[in-house]
Design an enzyme around this catalytic site. Structure first.
Site, mmCIF file in Angstrom:
data_model
loop_
_atom_site.group_PDB
_atom_site.id
_atom_site.type_symbol
_atom_site.label_atom_id
_atom_site.label_comp_id
_atom_site.label_asym_id
_atom_site.label_seq_id
_atom_site.Cartn_x
_atom_site.Cartn_y
_atom_site.Cartn_z
ATOM 1 N N ARG A 188 133.994 67.924 36.226
ATOM 2 C CA ARG A 188 133.924 67.913 34.766
ATOM 3 C C ARG A 188 132.974 66.808 34.330
ATOM 4 O O ARG A 188 133.050 65.681 34.834
ATOM 5 C CB ARG A 188 135.311 67.676 34.173
ATOM 6 C CG ARG A 188 135.464 68.180 32.740
ATOM 7 C CD ARG A 188 136.738 67.691 32.093
ATOM 8 N NE ARG A 188 136.625 66.275 31.762
ATOM 9 C CZ ARG A 188 137.492 65.341 32.153
ATOM 10 N NH1 ARG A 188 138.532 65.658 32.897
ATOM 11 N NH2 ARG A 188 137.311 64.086 31.797
ATOM 12 N N ASN A 234 133.475 63.614 36.569
ATOM 13 C CA ASN A 234 134.747 63.518 37.282
ATOM 14 C C ASN A 234 134.766 64.561 38.386
ATOM 15 O O ASN A 234 134.726 65.761 38.099
ATOM 16 C CB ASN A 234 135.912 63.773 36.323
ATOM 17 C CG ASN A 234 135.937 62.795 35.173
ATOM 18 O OD1 ASN A 234 136.517 61.731 35.276
ATOM 19 N ND2 ASN A 234 135.269 63.140 34.074
ATOM 20 N N TYR A 289 146.729 61.862 27.271
ATOM 21 C CA TYR A 289 147.923 62.333 27.965
ATOM 22 C C TYR A 289 149.156 62.520 27.093
ATOM 23 O O TYR A 289 150.159 63.049 27.558
ATOM 24 C CB TYR A 289 148.239 61.387 29.129
ATOM 25 C CG TYR A 289 147.115 61.351 30.142
ATOM 26 C CD1 TYR A 289 146.780 62.476 30.875
ATOM 27 C CD2 TYR A 289 146.349 60.205 30.323
ATOM 28 C CE1 TYR A 289 145.727 62.464 31.768
ATOM 29 C CE2 TYR A 289 145.294 60.174 31.224
ATOM 30 C CZ TYR A 289 144.996 61.311 31.940
ATOM 31 O OH TYR A 289 143.954 61.296 32.817
ATOM 32 N N ASP A 327 131.406 64.590 31.131
ATOM 33 C CA ASP A 327 131.682 64.150 29.761
ATOM 34 C C ASP A 327 130.398 63.689 29.075
ATOM 35 O O ASP A 327 129.574 62.986 29.681
ATOM 36 C CB ASP A 327 132.693 63.001 29.765
ATOM 37 C CG ASP A 327 134.030 63.400 30.361
ATOM 38 O OD1 ASP A 327 134.339 64.612 30.369
ATOM 39 O OD2 ASP A 327 134.768 62.509 30.818
ATOM 40 N N SER A 342 140.460 57.823 33.515
ATOM 41 C CA SER A 342 141.534 57.877 32.515
ATOM 42 C C SER A 342 141.397 56.799 31.444
ATOM 43 O O SER A 342 142.377 56.415 30.813
ATOM 44 C CB SER A 342 142.909 57.775 33.182
ATOM 45 O OG SER A 342 143.163 58.917 33.954
ATOM 46 N N GLU A 397 145.670 55.211 38.258
ATOM 47 C CA GLU A 397 145.884 56.599 37.847
ATOM 48 C C GLU A 397 146.965 57.307 38.664
ATOM 49 O O GLU A 397 147.041 58.533 38.654
ATOM 50 C CB GLU A 397 144.572 57.376 37.936
ATOM 51 C CG GLU A 397 143.487 56.868 37.003
ATOM 52 C CD GLU A 397 142.215 57.677 37.103
ATOM 53 O OE1 GLU A 397 142.137 58.739 36.478
ATOM 54 O OE2 GLU A 397 141.305 57.248 37.838
ATOM 55 N N GLY A 399 141.622 65.892 35.947
ATOM 56 C CA GLY A 399 143.054 66.104 35.815
ATOM 57 C C GLY A 399 143.414 67.568 35.653
ATOM 58 O O GLY A 399 142.643 68.368 35.127
ATOM 59 N N GLU A 402 129.892 60.359 32.039
ATOM 60 C CA GLU A 402 130.372 60.263 33.418
ATOM 61 C C GLU A 402 130.690 61.652 33.944
ATOM 62 O O GLU A 402 130.792 62.618 33.183
ATOM 63 C CB GLU A 402 131.613 59.379 33.504
ATOM 64 C CG GLU A 402 132.834 59.920 32.773
ATOM 65 C CD GLU A 402 134.048 59.026 32.959
ATOM 66 O OE1 GLU A 402 134.251 58.515 34.067
ATOM 67 O OE2 GLU A 402 134.796 58.855 31.978
#
Length: 292
Positions: free
Chosen positions: A243, A260, A204, A245, A138, A13, A264, A258
């Site tokens: 964050r 984070n 992205y 998910d 990612s 990443e 990002g 998961e």
């Protein structure tokens, strides 16, 4: 206040981290902070002087070393202030197998999974399934597998990014994410990718995904998801921001995928999208992260 933005690193990443770091660097300049950027290559310890010469390090690293508790432990050993969660929480959250166990034991839904050993019992697996590295972000190394013939290649692909691989039950549904800022849940974002999965390209490349914020759920479901997200964030010992998910099925059951701890912060990133719904600019978000 003098801010040092740490970015780069040695994980898959790296490029995403540099994009995050440069966006944060520009925001810090716009906020009037004294700011410098440190692009880490092979050895983050070479930058001790840079880190010591600032008031706080904005940790814009992603993936192993930067997000798994390694650099956090080193920061604390050297009395360096930094953004994000601490060493233990970072390590647990980066390890999908460990964090999913904790979430399951707390009574939250998470898709059933197996950690791949030396031998795989192909006959015991329900298809389709998701194969992914245990400690990677990612969506690197992630595949959807429709039958036994595809499984071996998917596992080998995931092993390019981590020696430990998860095989997870595939749940068809809506992809959502909940940002957490200073312990409080932000508006829910629903993601509709162009591809079958919310993969690297959809994450992205502008235009490859549509985002809806706030996601259209009734008030009761929205409140439950946000409350549970705050509870999960706290239970995993996270700090500052993060964050979470989920996938939510047709019966409105939502499943933890998961968390984070260093999400990002690019132009297409989900945390800034959620913050924007609260009228928080990117600079506002960076300021709040630094002060949290």
């Amino acid at each position: 206040m003098k801010i040092c933005v740490a970015m780069g690193g040695v994980s898959a990443e790296r490029d995403v981290s540099i994009k995050t770091g440069k966006a944060v660097f520009d925001a810090c300049k716009n906020l009037g902070f004294k700011v410098n950027q440190v692009i880490i290559n092979n050895d983050y310890k070479l930058h001790l002087k840079d880190f010591k010469n600032c008031d706080i390090v904005f940790n814009a690293l992603h993936g192993p070393i930067g997000e798994d508790g390694t650099i956090q432990q080193w920061f604390e050993k050297n009395n360096i202030a930094y953004t994000g969660s601490g060493p233990n929480s970072s390590a647990v959250c980066m390890d999908k197998n460990s964090s999913k166990k904790i979430i399951r034991d707390l009574g939250f839904n998470t898709p059933e999974w197996d950690l791949v050993g030396q031998k795989i019992n192909y006959n015991a697996i329900d298809y389709p399934c998701i194969v992914k590295p245990n400690s990677q972000g990612s969506t690197y190394g992630l595949s959807i597998v429709n039958n036994a013939d595809e499984l071996g290649d998917a596992v080998n692909y995931a092993k390019k990014y981590d020696s430990r691989v998860l095989i997870e039950k595939y749940i068809y549904g809506r992809e959502i994410t909940v940002g957490i800022l200073a312990g409080e849940a932000l508006p829910i974002v629903e993601i509709k990718p162009q591809n079958d999965l919310y993969d690297y390209e959809c994450k992205y490349k502008p235009g490859m995904s549509s985002y809806f914020c706030p996601a259209k759920f009734n008030d009761q479901i929205t409140s439950r998801i946000k409350f549970d997200s705050e509870s999960i964030f706290k239970a995993l010992g996270c700090k500052g921001y993060g964050r979470i998910d989920y996938i939510i099925d047709k019966n409105m059951n939502y499943f933890f995928l998961e968390i984070n701890t260093l999400p990002g912060m690019t132009s297409t990133s989900l945390l800034p999208i959620a913050a924007k719904n609260l009228k928080l600019s990117f600079e506002d978000l960076v300021y709040k992260i630094i002060n949290s």
